[in-house]
Design a protein around this motif. Structure first.
Motif, PDB file in Angstrom:
ATOM      1  N   PHE A  45     -31.025  45.714   6.079  1.00 41.91           N
ATOM      2  CA  PHE A  45     -32.153  44.825   6.358  1.00 41.91           C
ATOM      3  C   PHE A  45     -31.654  43.506   6.917  1.00 41.91           C
ATOM      4  O   PHE A  45     -30.494  43.113   6.705  1.00 41.91           O
ATOM      5  CB  PHE A  45     -32.949  44.532   5.080  1.00 41.91           C
ATOM      6  N   ASN A  46     -32.534  42.806   7.593  1.00 42.82           N
ATOM      7  CA  ASN A  46     -32.258  41.430   8.009  1.00 42.82           C
ATOM      8  C   ASN A  46     -32.663  40.498   6.875  1.00 42.82           C
ATOM      9  O   ASN A  46     -33.833  40.471   6.484  1.00 42.82           O
ATOM     10  CB  ASN A  46     -33.041  41.084   9.279  1.00 42.82           C
ATOM     11  N   VAL A  47     -31.695  39.748   6.356  1.00 40.63           N
ATOM     12  CA  VAL A  47     -31.966  38.882   5.212  1.00 40.63           C
ATOM     13  C   VAL A  47     -33.024  37.836   5.563  1.00 40.63           C
ATOM     14  O   VAL A  47     -33.799  37.408   4.713  1.00 40.63           O
ATOM     15  CB  VAL A  47     -30.665  38.194   4.726  1.00 40.63           C
ATOM     16  N   GLY A  48     -33.079  37.456   6.831  1.00 44.25           N
ATOM     17  CA  GLY A  48     -34.066  36.463   7.251  1.00 44.25           C
ATOM     18  C   GLY A  48     -35.493  36.895   7.005  1.00 44.25           C
ATOM     19  O   GLY A  48     -36.394  36.046   6.874  1.00 44.25           O
ATOM     20  N   GLY A  72     -20.522  40.846   0.451  1.00 47.87           N
ATOM     21  CA  GLY A  72     -19.502  39.828   0.699  1.00 47.87           C
ATOM     22  C   GLY A  72     -19.684  38.947   1.912  1.00 47.87           C
ATOM     23  O   GLY A  72     -18.760  38.218   2.285  1.00 47.87           O
ATOM     24  N   ASN A  73     -20.829  38.980   2.567  1.00 48.61           N
ATOM     25  CA  ASN A  73     -21.043  38.158   3.750  1.00 48.61           C
ATOM     26  C   ASN A  73     -21.571  36.787   3.352  1.00 48.61           C
ATOM     27  O   ASN A  73     -22.605  36.669   2.693  1.00 48.61           O
ATOM     28  CB  ASN A  73     -22.029  38.865   4.699  1.00 48.61           C
ATOM     29  N   LEU A  74     -20.863  35.750   3.773  1.00 46.87           N
ATOM     30  CA  LEU A  74     -21.189  34.383   3.364  1.00 46.87           C
ATOM     31  C   LEU A  74     -22.583  33.969   3.827  1.00 46.87           C
ATOM     32  O   LEU A  74     -23.371  33.411   3.055  1.00 46.87           O
ATOM     33  CB  LEU A  74     -20.137  33.422   3.930  1.00 46.87           C
ATOM     34  N   GLU A  75     -22.917  34.267   5.058  1.00 50.47           N
ATOM     35  CA  GLU A  75     -24.215  33.869   5.596  1.00 50.47           C
ATOM     36  C   GLU A  75     -25.360  34.582   4.891  1.00 50.47           C
ATOM     37  O   GLU A  75     -26.412  33.983   4.634  1.00 50.47           O
ATOM     38  CB  GLU A  75     -24.264  34.145   7.101  1.00 50.47           C
ATOM     39  N   ASP A  76     -25.177  35.856   4.572  1.00 47.51           N
ATOM     40  CA  ASP A  76     -26.228  36.602   3.877  1.00 47.51           C
ATOM     41  C   ASP A  76     -26.483  36.027   2.487  1.00 47.51           C
ATOM     42  O   ASP A  76     -27.633  35.909   2.044  1.00 47.51           O
ATOM     43  CB  ASP A  76     -25.845  38.080   3.765  1.00 47.51           C
ATOM     44  N   ILE A  77     -25.411  35.668   1.791  1.00 46.99           N
ATOM     45  CA  ILE A  77     -25.566  35.084   0.458  1.00 46.99           C
ATOM     46  C   ILE A  77     -26.300  33.753   0.550  1.00 46.99           C
ATOM     47  O   ILE A  77     -27.188  33.454  -0.261  1.00 46.99           O
ATOM     48  CB  ILE A  77     -24.202  34.914  -0.224  1.00 46.99           C
ATOM     49  N   LYS A  85     -31.225  30.467  -0.121  1.00 50.73           N
ATOM     50  CA  LYS A  85     -32.343  29.730   0.488  1.00 50.73           C
ATOM     51  C   LYS A  85     -33.670  30.321   0.050  1.00 50.73           C
ATOM     52  O   LYS A  85     -34.630  29.593  -0.245  1.00 50.73           O
ATOM     53  CB  LYS A  85     -32.209  29.756   2.010  1.00 50.73           C
ATOM     54  N   CYS A  86     -33.726  31.659  -0.021  1.00 52.22           N
ATOM     55  CA  CYS A  86     -34.957  32.324  -0.465  1.00 52.22           C
ATOM     56  C   CYS A  86     -35.297  31.922  -1.890  1.00 52.22           C
ATOM     57  O   CYS A  86     -36.458  31.613  -2.196  1.00 52.22           O
ATOM     58  CB  CYS A  86     -34.781  33.839  -0.364  1.00 52.22           C
ATOM     59  N   LYS A  99     -23.415  27.763  -6.071  1.00 53.19           N
ATOM     60  CA  LYS A  99     -24.826  27.611  -5.691  1.00 53.19           C
ATOM     61  C   LYS A  99     -25.656  28.791  -6.186  1.00 53.19           C
ATOM     62  O   LYS A  99     -26.797  28.622  -6.624  1.00 53.19           O
ATOM     63  CB  LYS A  99     -24.947  27.484  -4.171  1.00 53.19           C
ATOM     64  N   VAL A 100     -25.074  30.003  -6.095  1.00 53.66           N
ATOM     65  CA  VAL A 100     -25.767  31.184  -6.606  1.00 53.66           C
ATOM     66  C   VAL A 100     -26.043  31.028  -8.093  1.00 53.66           C
ATOM     67  O   VAL A 100     -27.164  31.236  -8.572  1.00 53.66           O
ATOM     68  CB  VAL A 100     -24.927  32.456  -6.348  1.00 53.66           C
ATOM     69  N   LEU A 101     -25.024  30.645  -8.850  1.00 51.05           N
ATOM     70  CA  LEU A 101     -25.166  30.485 -10.300  1.00 51.05           C
ATOM     71  C   LEU A 101     -26.230  29.464 -10.672  1.00 51.05           C
ATOM     72  O   LEU A 101     -26.886  29.600 -11.702  1.00 51.05           O
ATOM     73  CB  LEU A 101     -23.835  30.067 -10.916  1.00 51.05           C
ATOM     74  N   ALA A 102     -26.401  28.462  -9.834  1.00 49.22           N
ATOM     75  CA  ALA A 102     -27.311  27.365 -10.171  1.00 49.22           C
ATOM     76  C   ALA A 102     -28.775  27.681  -9.860  1.00 49.22           C
ATOM     77  O   ALA A 102     -29.657  26.930 -10.286  1.00 49.22           O
ATOM     78  CB  ALA A 102     -26.890  26.100  -9.423  1.00 49.22           C
TER      79      ALA A 102
END
Length: 388
Positions: free
Chosen positions: A162-165, A182-187, A192-193, A222-225
């Motif tokens: 899927f496109n994360v956007g 493991g993709n930085l931009e996807d994470i 952001k979501c 950032k994920v953890l927060a």
């Protein structure tokens, strides 16, 4: 007749279902269940007469052994369609005609790989979308989800299909179960979501994400927060964790795999107020870990796996008061069970495997000199010791 329920397991082979066309026309709910090999009845080979169905539920069918009835797309008023626990190799492209569908459940048997046509974007009234574990598209492309602005639930969302956007275009999303490779931009897009919509209860599995650089470790923090985060499975080198107050206080389940943490993770994780499940798999490279007396107040399941350097584990009186399941596997340097386990009175299951022979003997042997740990777990109803 508005509701038809057929349990194929209770039907003799070759039995018939004498439904007349008028009954099919007026049926609103069709529930079909089977767990055994069954031949689909000839009179139901087409569902085209069931024009006004609202609910169509297939449960447990192997559509490699029997046919998937045609005419499903004729039931244009369908609100609910489920293939739960079925074997279904390919979803028909005509499913894109079901424009009023609200719930689509594609959680087929876990070993089944499904081909999904790229037509789901047409179902603009979808609110709950459950994908299978294994799937692909017929053209090897990504599945479009743009335009599904009514979606409230989506499971098994993975970033290679899927496109994360597209997640950012779902303002009503309330539950997201996602996998990231493991993709930085996807994470960062998923972060952001969660940041844009604080109501999105999120279960996130991140694979192959080593944090050897500050940039990648900062994304992990950032994920953890993110407060919407409820479940986190993290695979990859971390080395260190932030303080407990920088974690989402809503986390209920954490799995760390290959983290190589150099400091005792219990000191941080035991302070998370809602944590119920904790799995540490090759996640700690220290020799000693401590569960303190006021720690893990809600923890119910604890798994310590492949902690190859762990030698001593201390459980203080009052720690883990709600623990019910404990799994220890392949921690071969661990010398003994912690004394404090005898105070964990709610412990129901202890599963021990691939531990040292001395460790096993301390639990197994009834001789007081040899079985020096038996008193620590004598209150546990179920103890499984595997010497392999």
């Amino acid at each position: 007749m508005h509701r038809v329920a057929i349990n194929f397991d209770e039907c003799e082979e070759g039995c018939v279902f004498p439904l007349i066309d008028d009954e099919k026309m007026h049926a609103r709910v069709l529930l079909c269940s089977a767990k055994k090999k069954q031949v689909w009845p000839r009179e139901l080979s087409s569902l085209a007469k069931f024009k006004y169905l609202r609910i169509l539920d297939f449960n447990g069918f192997n559509f490699d052994l029997t046919i998937l009835p045609d005419g499903i797309a004729a039931a244009v008023h369908l609100r609910y369609l489920s293939f739960r626990d079925c074997v279904l190799a390919e979803l028909p492209s005509s499913i894109g005609n079901l424009r009023f569908l609200i719930i689509l459940d594609l959680r087929v048997q876990y070993s089944t790989k499904m081909i999904i046509p790229n037509v789901l974007w047409k179902m603009r009234n979808l609110k709950h979308l459950y994908f299978p574990l294994l799937f692909e598209t017929s053209d090897a492309g990504k599945i479009r989800l743009d335009g599904l602005t009514e979606l409230e639930t989506i499971t098994n969302f993975n970033t290679w299909m899927f496109n994360v956007g597209d997640l950012l275009k779902m303002p009503k999303l309330q539950f997201l179960a996602a996998n990231v490779a493991g993709n930085l931009e996807d994470i960062e897009s998923i972060i952001k979501c969660m940041t844009m919509n604080s109501n999105v209860e999120t279960s996130l599995e991140i694979r192959d994400f080593d944090c050897y650089t500050e940039e990648r470790h900062s994304v992990f923090r950032k994920v953890l927060a993110c407060q919407p985060l409820r479940v986190l499975c993290m695979e990859g080198h971390l080395c260190r964790m932030p303080m407990h107050y920088k974690f989402s206080q809503n986390l209920t389940k954490i799995i760390f795999i290959g983290s190589e943490l150099i400091e005792d993770p219990m000191r941080t994780l035991e302070k998370l107020p809602k944590l119920r499940v904790l799995v540490l798999d090759d996640a700690f490279v220290g020799k000693e870990t401590v569960c303190s007396s006021s720690g893990f107040l809600e923890l119910k399941i604890l798994e310590l796996l492949n902690l190859h350097t762990l030698e001593k584990w201390t459980v203080e009186d009052g720690a883990m008061p709600k623990l019910s399941t404990l799994v220890l596997a392949n921690c071969r340097r661990l010398e003994m069970l912690p004394e404090g386990l005898q105070f964990v009175r709610g412990l129901q299951e202890l599963d021990v495997s691939r531990m040292s022979k001395d460790f096993q003997k301390r639990i197994r042997n009834v001789d007081p000199e040899m079985g020096r740990d038996t008193h620590k777990v004598q209150h546990v109803p179920s103890i499984v010791l595997d010497d392999k």
